[in-house]
Design a protein around this motif. Sequence first.
Motif, PDB file in Angstrom:
ATOM      1  N   THR A   1      63.168 -77.736 -54.035  1.00  0.00           N
ATOM      2  CA  THR A   1      62.355 -77.150 -52.608  1.00  0.00           C
ATOM      3  C   THR A   1      63.063 -76.901 -51.247  1.00  0.00           C
ATOM      4  O   THR A   1      61.983 -75.789 -50.408  1.00  0.00           O
ATOM      5  CB  THR A   1      60.835 -78.035 -53.657  1.00  0.00           C
ATOM      6  OG1 THR A   1      60.551 -78.401 -54.941  1.00  0.00           O
ATOM      7  CG2 THR A   1      59.916 -77.690 -52.469  1.00  0.00           C
ATOM      8  N   ALA A   2      63.140 -78.365 -50.707  1.00  0.00           N
ATOM      9  CA  ALA A   2      63.058 -78.547 -49.834  1.00  0.00           C
ATOM     10  C   ALA A   2      64.197 -77.587 -49.125  1.00  0.00           C
ATOM     11  O   ALA A   2      63.978 -76.965 -48.113  1.00  0.00           O
ATOM     12  CB  ALA A   2      63.816 -79.383 -49.691  1.00  0.00           C
ATOM     13  N   VAL A   3      65.002 -76.978 -49.871  1.00  0.00           N
ATOM     14  CA  VAL A   3      66.243 -76.125 -49.506  1.00  0.00           C
ATOM     15  C   VAL A   3      65.345 -74.364 -49.475  1.00  0.00           C
ATOM     16  O   VAL A   3      65.713 -73.292 -48.819  1.00  0.00           O
ATOM     17  CB  VAL A   3      67.571 -76.131 -50.792  1.00  0.00           C
ATOM     18  CG1 VAL A   3      68.186 -74.923 -50.707  1.00  0.00           C
ATOM     19  CG2 VAL A   3      67.679 -77.018 -50.575  1.00  0.00           C
ATOM     20  N   ALA A   4      65.100 -74.539 -50.623  1.00  0.00           N
ATOM     21  CA  ALA A   4      63.914 -72.957 -50.605  1.00  0.00           C
ATOM     22  C   ALA A   4      62.796 -72.993 -49.804  1.00  0.00           C
ATOM     23  O   ALA A   4      63.031 -71.241 -48.792  1.00  0.00           O
ATOM     24  CB  ALA A   4      63.154 -73.147 -51.902  1.00  0.00           C
ATOM     25  N   VAL A   5      62.211 -74.116 -49.195  1.00  0.00           N
ATOM     26  CA  VAL A   5      61.698 -73.343 -48.666  1.00  0.00           C
ATOM     27  C   VAL A   5      62.452 -73.336 -46.726  1.00  0.00           C
ATOM     28  O   VAL A   5      62.106 -72.226 -45.608  1.00  0.00           O
ATOM     29  CB  VAL A   5      59.887 -74.774 -47.881  1.00  0.00           C
ATOM     30  CG1 VAL A   5      59.112 -74.893 -46.841  1.00  0.00           C
ATOM     31  CG2 VAL A   5      59.607 -75.506 -49.135  1.00  0.00           C
TER      32      VAL A   5
ATOM     33  N   GLU B   1      63.332 -69.861 -46.670  1.00  0.00           N
ATOM     34  CA  GLU B   1      62.974 -69.165 -46.056  1.00  0.00           C
ATOM     35  C   GLU B   1      61.784 -69.211 -44.566  1.00  0.00           C
ATOM     36  O   GLU B   1      61.612 -67.835 -44.729  1.00  0.00           O
ATOM     37  CB  GLU B   1      61.692 -69.309 -46.877  1.00  0.00           C
ATOM     38  CG  GLU B   1      60.432 -68.268 -47.137  1.00  0.00           C
ATOM     39  CD  GLU B   1      59.014 -68.845 -47.849  1.00  0.00           C
ATOM     40  OE1 GLU B   1      57.855 -68.113 -47.619  1.00  0.00           O
ATOM     41  OE2 GLU B   1      58.975 -68.770 -49.829  1.00  0.00           O
ATOM     42  N   LEU B   2      62.315 -70.511 -43.863  1.00  0.00           N
ATOM     43  CA  LEU B   2      61.747 -70.633 -42.650  1.00  0.00           C
ATOM     44  C   LEU B   2      63.156 -70.157 -41.645  1.00  0.00           C
ATOM     45  O   LEU B   2      62.633 -70.143 -40.788  1.00  0.00           O
ATOM     46  CB  LEU B   2      60.947 -71.567 -42.532  1.00  0.00           C
ATOM     47  CG  LEU B   2      59.859 -71.933 -43.596  1.00  0.00           C
ATOM     48  CD1 LEU B   2      59.720 -73.770 -42.610  1.00  0.00           C
ATOM     49  CD2 LEU B   2      58.773 -71.815 -42.495  1.00  0.00           C
TER      50      LEU B   2
ATOM     51  N   SER C   1      73.957 -81.613 -36.679  1.00  0.00           N
ATOM     52  CA  SER C   1      74.296 -80.444 -37.656  1.00  0.00           C
ATOM     53  C   SER C   1      73.746 -80.797 -38.708  1.00  0.00           C
ATOM     54  O   SER C   1      73.213 -79.499 -40.030  1.00  0.00           O
ATOM     55  CB  SER C   1      75.435 -80.726 -37.492  1.00  0.00           C
ATOM     56  OG  SER C   1      75.900 -81.851 -39.121  1.00  0.00           O
ATOM     57  N   ILE C   2      72.945 -81.466 -39.188  1.00  0.00           N
ATOM     58  CA  ILE C   2      71.998 -81.333 -40.505  1.00  0.00           C
ATOM     59  C   ILE C   2      70.547 -81.153 -40.420  1.00  0.00           C
ATOM     60  O   ILE C   2      69.997 -81.887 -39.066  1.00  0.00           O
ATOM     61  CB  ILE C   2      71.583 -82.644 -41.039  1.00  0.00           C
ATOM     62  CG1 ILE C   2      73.436 -83.659 -40.763  1.00  0.00           C
ATOM     63  CG2 ILE C   2      70.550 -82.830 -42.233  1.00  0.00           C
ATOM     64  CD1 ILE C   2      73.092 -85.196 -41.380  1.00  0.00           C
ATOM     65  N   SER C   3      70.544 -79.763 -40.802  1.00  0.00           N
ATOM     66  CA  SER C   3      68.493 -79.173 -40.352  1.00  0.00           C
ATOM     67  C   SER C   3      67.728 -79.322 -41.219  1.00  0.00           C
ATOM     68  O   SER C   3      66.208 -80.081 -41.123  1.00  0.00           O
ATOM     69  CB  SER C   3      68.864 -77.713 -41.166  1.00  0.00           C
ATOM     70  OG  SER C   3      69.449 -77.318 -40.065  1.00  0.00           O
ATOM     71  N   VAL C   4      67.772 -80.243 -42.655  1.00  0.00           N
ATOM     72  CA  VAL C   4      67.142 -80.992 -43.880  1.00  0.00           C
ATOM     73  C   VAL C   4      67.493 -81.743 -44.779  1.00  0.00           C
ATOM     74  O   VAL C   4      68.144 -81.741 -44.955  1.00  0.00           O
ATOM     75  CB  VAL C   4      66.693 -79.475 -44.741  1.00  0.00           C
ATOM     76  CG1 VAL C   4      65.810 -79.359 -45.972  1.00  0.00           C
ATOM     77  CG2 VAL C   4      66.529 -78.118 -43.977  1.00  0.00           C
ATOM     78  N   TYR C   5      66.086 -82.714 -44.632  1.00  0.00           N
ATOM     79  CA  TYR C   5      66.421 -83.609 -45.505  1.00  0.00           C
ATOM     80  C   TYR C   5      65.838 -83.581 -45.706  1.00  0.00           C
ATOM     81  O   TYR C   5      64.082 -83.218 -45.926  1.00  0.00           O
ATOM     82  CB  TYR C   5      65.867 -84.934 -44.339  1.00  0.00           C
ATOM     83  CG  TYR C   5      66.764 -85.086 -42.874  1.00  0.00           C
ATOM     84  CD1 TYR C   5      68.088 -85.995 -43.475  1.00  0.00           C
ATOM     85  CD2 TYR C   5      66.438 -84.521 -41.907  1.00  0.00           C
ATOM     86  CE1 TYR C   5      68.670 -86.292 -42.045  1.00  0.00           C
ATOM     87  CE2 TYR C   5      67.834 -84.529 -41.364  1.00  0.00           C
ATOM     88  CZ  TYR C   5      69.062 -85.551 -41.488  1.00  0.00           C
ATOM     89  OH  TYR C   5      69.371 -85.675 -39.346  1.00  0.00           O
ATOM     90  N   ALA C   6      66.031 -83.947 -47.965  1.00  0.00           N
ATOM     91  CA  ALA C   6      65.106 -84.645 -48.530  1.00  0.00           C
ATOM     92  C   ALA C   6      64.895 -85.668 -49.351  1.00  0.00           C
ATOM     93  O   ALA C   6      65.985 -86.200 -49.297  1.00  0.00           O
ATOM     94  CB  ALA C   6      65.685 -82.772 -49.532  1.00  0.00           C
ATOM     95  N   ARG C   7      64.021 -86.045 -49.902  1.00  0.00           N
ATOM     96  CA  ARG C   7      64.056 -86.269 -51.165  1.00  0.00           C
ATOM     97  C   ARG C   7      64.150 -87.985 -49.940  1.00  0.00           C
ATOM     98  O   ARG C   7      65.258 -88.605 -50.767  1.00  0.00           O
ATOM     99  CB  ARG C   7      65.055 -86.492 -51.949  1.00  0.00           C
ATOM    100  CG  ARG C   7      64.271 -87.039 -53.790  1.00  0.00           C
ATOM    101  CD  ARG C   7      63.348 -86.972 -54.019  1.00  0.00           C
ATOM    102  NE  ARG C   7      62.747 -87.315 -55.216  1.00  0.00           N
ATOM    103  CZ  ARG C   7      61.293 -87.166 -55.013  1.00  0.00           C
ATOM    104  NH1 ARG C   7      60.592 -87.067 -54.277  1.00  0.00           N
ATOM    105  NH2 ARG C   7      60.652 -88.594 -56.236  1.00  0.00           N
TER     106      ARG C   7
END
Length: 186
Positions: free
Chosen positions: A9-13, A16-17, A46-52
Amino acid sequence: MITGDQKNTAVAVARELGLLSEGETAVSGADLDRMDESEFNARVASISVYARVAPEHKLRVVRAWRRRGDVVAMTGDGVNDAPAVKEADIGVAMGITGTDVTKEVSDMVVTDDNFASIVAAVEEGRGIYDNILKFVRYLLSCNAGEILVMFLASLTGAPSPLLPIQILWVNLVTDASRRWRWGWSQ
């Protein structure tokens, strides 16, 4: 982007952004647990998204960015966001959906829960800051003569060359003459 949502879910959002390019992926809380501090500090930029992630992961991310010397803003609405919101340089809480705990520890509350309001507030704040700088420059340049005379007198140990009433009179006359020359609208 730091979220407690599932990685997919985090990767998909994020895609999209425009936060993630093709081939990039999110780092999970479990991945963070496996990284030691030195490895994480080397990779944090270098990390853009952190999930869970759990609250302690959010706090770890904020602290890593602050150690780098960056100004960190953190938005949150839940109790789990409160430690990271408090630790950030600028903590932002959501006003409608946010919990009281997060609102209490934040520096700013977005009353309409709209991220565009944050952008507007930053623009307004920058305008206010610029106006304060202009005002200080104006005061210093207009009163440079007075400041210099008083400074030199204090350096040499001479008595005060101007009384407070004289300083007020000079300010009144010079301000009035400036307005007369440049017009009253300025």
